[in-house]
Design a protein around this motif. Structure first.
Motif, short mmCIF file in Angstrom:
data_model
loop_
_atom_site.label_atom_id
_atom_site.label_comp_id
_atom_site.label_asym_id
_atom_site.label_seq_id
_atom_site.Cartn_x
_atom_site.Cartn_y
_atom_site.Cartn_z
N ARG A 152 25.32 40.06 51.72
CA ARG A 152 24.01 40.17 52.36
C ARG A 152 23.03 40.71 51.33
NH1 ARG A 152 25.85 43.34 56.95
NH2 ARG A 152 24.11 42.34 57.94
N GLY A 153 21.77 40.54 51.62
CA GLY A 153 20.74 41.04 50.72
C GLY A 153 19.69 41.79 51.50
N PRO A 154 18.75 42.38 50.81
CA PRO A 154 17.72 43.17 51.47
C PRO A 154 16.71 42.31 52.22
CG PRO A 154 17.22 42.97 49.16
CD PRO A 154 18.57 42.34 49.36
N MET A 155 16.02 42.93 53.17
CA MET A 155 14.94 42.26 53.89
C MET A 155 13.70 42.14 53.01
SD MET A 155 16.25 41.52 56.77
CE MET A 155 14.85 41.07 57.76
N LYS A 156 13.50 43.13 52.13
CA LYS A 156 12.34 43.14 51.23
C LYS A 156 12.80 43.57 49.85
CE LYS A 156 9.15 45.04 54.67
NZ LYS A 156 8.22 46.15 54.87
N ALA A 157 12.20 42.98 48.82
CA ALA A 157 12.46 43.40 47.45
C ALA A 157 11.15 43.34 46.68
CB ALA A 157 13.49 42.49 46.79
N LYS A 158 10.90 44.36 45.90
CA LYS A 158 9.68 44.42 45.09
C LYS A 158 10.07 44.95 43.72
CE LYS A 158 5.72 45.80 46.87
NZ LYS A 158 4.63 46.68 47.37
#
Length: 138
Positions: free
Chosen positions: A36-42
């Protein structure tokens, strides 16, 4: 423009395109290897530092069970171990995208709120991203 392998040519990656590519590749690695991965990435770049901040990764069923048993620190430790195992792949990704050598990689996970930070120190500043350095302040 893409090369023969379908990768974006390095000369095109600068500014926001570079930051976006870093976020996208790091998230893709997490989705492939963690499930799984994050909902948001910056991604932020400042001089010779790249910081990827990811929010809302969600927890696997195993992690949720451990947290519900009152041991959230074990989840943080597991995530830290995972990041350690992934160091080589993360480092190679940053080096590929930036054409800079990664000198150091640090990773930190936080449970509530669900935030993970990946920090890369590179061997030379990125064009267009600066900082002011104070040496021997008085």
């Amino acid at each position: 423009m893409e090369d023969n392998n379908g990768n974006i040519a390095q000369t095109e990656l600068a500014g926001g395109k570079l930051l976006s590519a870093i976020s996208t590749r790091i998230v893709a690695i997490l989705r492939e290897h963690y499930g799984r991965g994050p909902m948001k990435a910056k991604t932020y770049a400042l001089d010779d530092i790249i910081v990827v901040v990811m929010r809302g990764s969600g927890f696997t069923a195993l992690e949720q069970t451990i947290m519900e048993s009152g041991e959230p620190d074990r989840v943080v430790a597991m995530r830290h171990d995972f990041q350690r195992v992934m160091t080589k792949l993360f480092t190679e990704t940053i080096e590929d995208l930036t054409q800079r050598k990664v000198l150091a990689f640090l990773s930190q996970a936080h449970v509530d709120p669900d935030i993970t930070i990946e920090i890369f120190f590179i061997d030379a500043p990125l064009a267009g991203f600066g900082a002011v350095e104070i040496i021997d302040p008085e």
